[in-house]
Design a protein around this motif. Structure first.
Motif, PDB file in Angstrom:
ATOM      1  N   UNK A   8       0.975  -1.013   0.087  1.00  0.00           N
ATOM      2  CA  UNK A   8       0.126  -0.133   0.101  1.00  0.00           C
ATOM      3  C   UNK A   8       0.870   1.264  -0.137  1.00  0.00           C
ATOM      4  N   UNK A   9       0.290   2.541   0.344  1.00  0.00           N
ATOM      5  CA  UNK A   9       1.007   3.795   0.326  1.00  0.00           C
ATOM      6  C   UNK A   9       2.050   3.665   1.010  1.00  0.00           C
ATOM      7  N   UNK A  10       2.081   2.930   2.277  1.00  0.00           N
ATOM      8  CA  UNK A  10       3.288   3.185   3.227  1.00  0.00           C
ATOM      9  C   UNK A  10       4.459   2.358   2.592  1.00  0.00           C
ATOM     10  N   UNK A  11       4.700   1.437   1.902  1.00  0.00           N
ATOM     11  CA  UNK A  11       5.524   0.924   1.133  1.00  0.00           C
ATOM     12  C   UNK A  11       5.709   0.954  -0.395  1.00  0.00           C
ATOM     13  N   UNK A  12       5.511   2.223  -1.064  1.00  0.00           N
ATOM     14  CA  UNK A  12       5.412   2.559  -2.439  1.00  0.00           C
ATOM     15  C   UNK A  12       6.861   2.191  -2.977  1.00  0.00           C
ATOM     16  N   UNK A  13       8.043   2.654  -2.364  1.00  0.00           N
ATOM     17  CA  UNK A  13       9.426   2.178  -2.913  1.00  0.00           C
ATOM     18  C   UNK A  13       9.585   1.018  -3.100  1.00  0.00           C
ATOM     19  N   UNK A  14       9.123   0.036  -1.931  1.00  0.00           N
ATOM     20  CA  UNK A  14       9.404  -1.585  -1.936  1.00  0.00           C
ATOM     21  C   UNK A  14       8.318  -1.902  -3.160  1.00  0.00           C
ATOM     22  N   UNK A  15       7.252  -1.472  -3.190  1.00  0.00           N
ATOM     23  CA  UNK A  15       6.253  -1.900  -4.130  1.00  0.00           C
ATOM     24  C   UNK A  15       6.846  -1.709  -5.796  1.00  0.00           C
ATOM     25  N   UNK A  16       7.182  -0.426  -5.827  1.00  0.00           N
ATOM     26  CA  UNK A  16       7.857  -0.173  -7.067  1.00  0.00           C
ATOM     27  C   UNK A  16       8.818  -1.209  -7.524  1.00  0.00           C
ATOM     28  N   UNK A  17       9.888  -1.226  -6.844  1.00  0.00           N
ATOM     29  CA  UNK A  17      11.040  -2.301  -7.087  1.00  0.00           C
ATOM     30  C   UNK A  17      10.425  -3.838  -7.168  1.00  0.00           C
ATOM     31  N   UNK A  18       9.353  -3.983  -6.438  1.00  0.00           N
ATOM     32  CA  UNK A  18       8.976  -5.380  -6.852  1.00  0.00           C
ATOM     33  C   UNK A  18       8.338  -5.525  -8.161  1.00  0.00           C
ATOM     34  N   UNK A  19       7.697  -4.534  -8.393  1.00  0.00           N
ATOM     35  CA  UNK A  19       6.803  -4.538  -9.923  1.00  0.00           C
ATOM     36  C   UNK A  19       7.823  -4.542 -10.839  1.00  0.00           C
ATOM     37  N   UNK A  20       8.933  -3.612 -10.570  1.00  0.00           N
ATOM     38  CA  UNK A  20       9.934  -3.427 -11.893  1.00  0.00           C
ATOM     39  C   UNK A  20      10.778  -4.874 -11.993  1.00  0.00           C
ATOM     40  N   UNK A  21      10.709  -5.718 -11.043  1.00  0.00           N
ATOM     41  CA  UNK A  21      11.458  -6.855 -10.848  1.00  0.00           C
ATOM     42  C   UNK A  21      10.456  -8.000 -11.852  1.00  0.00           C
TER      43      UNK A  21
END
Length: 155
Positions: A134-147
């Motif tokens: 969710x919004x509290x972990x956007x950088x981690x989420x973006x990294x996961x999606x890019x991967x």
């Protein structure tokens, strides 16, 4: 509890530009059981609350439209429409693939994606934490999606 609800609703009404968020737009139901909880006395007044309320599906669909427009623009080397979120799914699909192309399967896929993503947040027991953010972990989420982008595109 009722006092907190009244206070939060009063603040929401006092600051009209604030938009609310609900998983589903309960205000459209006109359910009389909601009247006292939202300090209204009619279905029409309840419907007015929906004006500044977005459902989770609406928010997700807007994001999907923007992402699809960007992807198809790059993939087909075409200019993306200025406001893809304002187009219907059919219009968006046909903008890139031509007016005679059938968007039926695309629409089914997008709606299934939107519903599935919404269920991640609202149904107990479905949330799968290793791939949920969710919004509290956007950088981690973006990294996961890019991967995982390659996997998403190939499936």
């Amino acid at each position: 509890f009722n006092m907190l609800l009244i206070l939060s609703l009063s603040l929401t009404l006092y600051f009209p530009p604030i938009s609310g968020f609900l998983a589903h737009n309960i205000f459209q139901t006109g359910d009389p059981r909601l009247f006292s909880q939202f300090c209204v006395s009619s279905s029409e007044q309840l419907a007015e609350l929906a004006i500044n309320t977005s459902t989770q599906q609406d928010i997700i669909k807007t994001g999907v439209k923007k992402s699809v427009a960007k992807f198809l623009s790059e993939r087909h080397n075409l200019t993306s429409p200025p406001d893809p979120e304002e187009l219907s799914l059919s219009e968006l699909y046909q903008h890139f693939l031509g007016p005679c192309s059938s968007p039926d399967r695309f629409i089914l896929a997008v709606n299934e994606l939107v519903d599935s993503v919404a269920r991640l947040d609202i149904l107990p027991g479905i949330k799968y934490d290793p791939i949920h953010f969710d919004a509290e972990s956007i950088p981690e989420g973006q990294a996961m999606l890019a991967e995982r982008l390659g996997l998403v595109i190939t499936t």
